[in-house]
Scaffold this motif. Structure first.
Motif, PDB file in Angstrom:
ATOM      1  N   GLU A   2       0.815  -1.216   0.000  1.00  0.00           N
ATOM      2  CA  GLU A   2       0.000   0.000   0.000  1.00  0.00           C
ATOM      3  C   GLU A   2       0.852   1.270   0.000  1.00  0.00           C
ATOM      4  O   GLU A   2       0.354   2.352  -0.283  1.00  0.00           O
ATOM      5  N   GLY A   3       2.129   1.133   0.359  1.00  0.00           N
ATOM      6  CA  GLY A   3       3.049   2.263   0.300  1.00  0.00           C
ATOM      7  C   GLY A   3       3.061   3.144   1.523  1.00  0.00           C
ATOM      8  O   GLY A   3       3.980   3.945   1.697  1.00  0.00           O
ATOM      9  N   THR A   4       2.088   3.008   2.392  1.00  0.00           N
ATOM     10  CA  THR A   4       2.001   3.813   3.598  1.00  0.00           C
ATOM     11  C   THR A   4       1.027   3.149   4.560  1.00  0.00           C
ATOM     12  O   THR A   4       0.272   2.252   4.167  1.00  0.00           O
ATOM     13  N   ARG A   5       1.038   3.582   5.810  1.00  0.00           N
ATOM     14  CA  ARG A   5       0.092   3.027   6.777  1.00  0.00           C
ATOM     15  C   ARG A   5      -1.339   3.416   6.436  1.00  0.00           C
ATOM     16  O   ARG A   5      -1.608   4.519   5.981  1.00  0.00           O
ATOM     17  N   SER A   6      -2.245   2.498   6.689  1.00  0.00           N
ATOM     18  CA  SER A   6      -3.660   2.789   6.487  1.00  0.00           C
ATOM     19  C   SER A   6      -4.106   3.888   7.451  1.00  0.00           C
ATOM     20  O   SER A   6      -3.807   3.827   8.641  1.00  0.00           O
ATOM     21  N   PRO A   7      -4.839   4.889   6.970  1.00  0.00           N
ATOM     22  CA  PRO A   7      -5.296   5.955   7.855  1.00  0.00           C
ATOM     23  C   PRO A   7      -6.510   5.573   8.700  1.00  0.00           C
ATOM     24  O   PRO A   7      -6.836   6.261   9.665  1.00  0.00           O
ATOM     25  N   TYR A  43      -6.002  -0.739   1.342  1.00  0.00           N
ATOM     26  CA  TYR A  43      -6.091   0.103   0.164  1.00  0.00           C
ATOM     27  C   TYR A  43      -5.370  -0.518  -1.035  1.00  0.00           C
ATOM     28  O   TYR A  43      -4.692  -1.544  -0.916  1.00  0.00           O
ATOM     29  N   ARG A  44      -5.532   0.111  -2.166  1.00  0.00           N
ATOM     30  CA  ARG A  44      -4.952  -0.360  -3.419  1.00  0.00           C
ATOM     31  C   ARG A  44      -3.432  -0.436  -3.316  1.00  0.00           C
ATOM     32  O   ARG A  44      -2.796   0.451  -2.738  1.00  0.00           O
ATOM     33  N   GLY A  65       5.072  -1.265  -7.576  1.00  0.00           N
ATOM     34  CA  GLY A  65       6.513  -1.474  -7.429  1.00  0.00           C
ATOM     35  C   GLY A  65       6.846  -2.873  -6.958  1.00  0.00           C
ATOM     36  O   GLY A  65       7.859  -3.460  -7.380  1.00  0.00           O
ATOM     37  N   ILE A  66       6.022  -3.451  -6.098  1.00  0.00           N
ATOM     38  CA  ILE A  66       6.287  -4.795  -5.594  1.00  0.00           C
ATOM     39  C   ILE A  66       6.228  -5.813  -6.724  1.00  0.00           C
ATOM     40  O   ILE A  66       7.023  -6.761  -6.769  1.00  0.00           O
ATOM     41  N   ALA A  67       5.301  -5.622  -7.664  1.00  0.00           N
ATOM     42  CA  ALA A  67       5.168  -6.564  -8.779  1.00  0.00           C
ATOM     43  C   ALA A  67       6.403  -6.513  -9.675  1.00  0.00           C
ATOM     44  O   ALA A  67       6.952  -7.552 -10.072  1.00  0.00           O
ATOM     45  N   ARG A  68       6.843  -5.314  -9.973  1.00  0.00           N
ATOM     46  CA  ARG A  68       8.035  -5.185 -10.807  1.00  0.00           C
ATOM     47  C   ARG A  68       9.243  -5.801 -10.127  1.00  0.00           C
ATOM     48  O   ARG A  68      10.064  -6.487 -10.757  1.00  0.00           O
ATOM     49  N   TYR A 110      -5.902   4.665  -3.463  1.00  0.00           N
ATOM     50  CA  TYR A 110      -4.606   4.655  -2.784  1.00  0.00           C
ATOM     51  C   TYR A 110      -4.726   5.287  -1.399  1.00  0.00           C
ATOM     52  O   TYR A 110      -5.377   6.330  -1.227  1.00  0.00           O
ATOM     53  N   ALA A 111      -4.073   4.668  -0.425  1.00  0.00           N
ATOM     54  CA  ALA A 111      -4.106   5.193   0.940  1.00  0.00           C
ATOM     55  C   ALA A 111      -3.537   6.603   1.004  1.00  0.00           C
ATOM     56  O   ALA A 111      -4.012   7.443   1.774  1.00  0.00           O
ATOM     57  N   SER A 112      -2.533   6.884   0.205  1.00  0.00           N
ATOM     58  CA  SER A 112      -1.920   8.212   0.222  1.00  0.00           C
ATOM     59  C   SER A 112      -2.910   9.284  -0.205  1.00  0.00           C
ATOM     60  O   SER A 112      -2.841  10.427   0.280  1.00  0.00           O
TER      61      SER A 112
END
Length: 231
Positions: free
Chosen positions: A121-126, A131-132, A136-139, A218-220
């Motif tokens: 998710e790239g960041t903590r859930s608020p 979240y989506r 980057g992890i797939a690549r 996205y959580a961001s």
């Protein structure tokens, strides 16, 4: 492995955390005993990066946001010492070239045969929802050709909710899912549709084993609308 990490885990911090929070884990046999792999985890609390390495026999390297290494005052220094001492790697999350640098850093960790912890998710859930995922992890997993193991952190969001200065005493848990096989997409790491499909499959599995409510944004983007959480 970093000696300070093992000292924290088995002597200084680990026994105390286990006694107080009584963490449980299921599926730990799904983590390979050796060789490179990605641990893809949901992210609902700062404590996720503490309890996951605590409950595994192998060292886990996380790509941690650079702010953890640059804080001021005593707490900033303690945060920096903890993350450096446990072998975590600072990354810039501003996007563009920084994202490419983060990818290359992760690939170097995997090339050394290590376990790499990633929060898709790239960041903590608020708000404790899932979240989506960012692609980057797939690549990374397609380029490195390593297995990805989904990990769900259970209950860590209740330890220190917004506005609480000291952790609450709550039992926490970890569910480790079975490795996901994406070998059918080998050589397609440049296809954005493939990257999206792989990321969504990882997020679906995380949603399934975590029991969280899912939001397809996205959580961001959500955090950007909440100034107190936009960090």
């Amino acid at each position: 492995m970093n000696a300070f990490f093992w000292f924290l885990k088995y002597v200084l911090l680990g026994p105390l955390l286990k006694a107080v929070f009584r963490p449980w884990v299921v599926g730990v046999e799904n983590v390979p005993k050796e060789g490179a792999a990605i641990l893809a985890s949901n992210h609902v609390s700062f404590f996720d990066s503490i309890f996951l390495p605590l409950m595994l026999d192998r060292h886990v390297t996380f790509l941690a946001k650079s702010e953890y290494f640059t804080g001021r005052g005593l707490m900033g220094w303690l945060s920096k010492m903890f993350f450096l001492g446990t072998g975590q790697i600072p990354i810039d999350r501003s996007g563009g070239k920084a994202s490419e640098d983060s990818l290359n850093t992760g690939l170097r960790v995997l090339a050394e045969g290590a376990l790499l912890g990633i929060y898709p998710e790239g960041t903590r859930s608020p708000d404790h929802r899932m979240y989506r995922g960012r692609t980057g992890i797939a690549r990374m997993l397609l380029e490195a050709r390593v297995p990805v193991i989904p990990v769900a952190m259970i209950g860590t969001q209740e330890l220190m909710p917004a506005g609480v200065k000291l952790p609450r005493i709550r039992r926490v848990g970890i569910v480790v899912g079975e490795p996901l096989d994406f070998s059918r997409f080998t050589g397609l790491e440049g296809d954005r549709y493939v990257l999206r499909a792989v990321t969504d499959e990882i997020q679906y599995e995380l949603w399934r084993i975590s029991g969280q409510e899912y939001a397809d944004v996205y959580a961001s983007s959500v955090k950007a609308t909440i100034p107190s959480l936009n960090r």
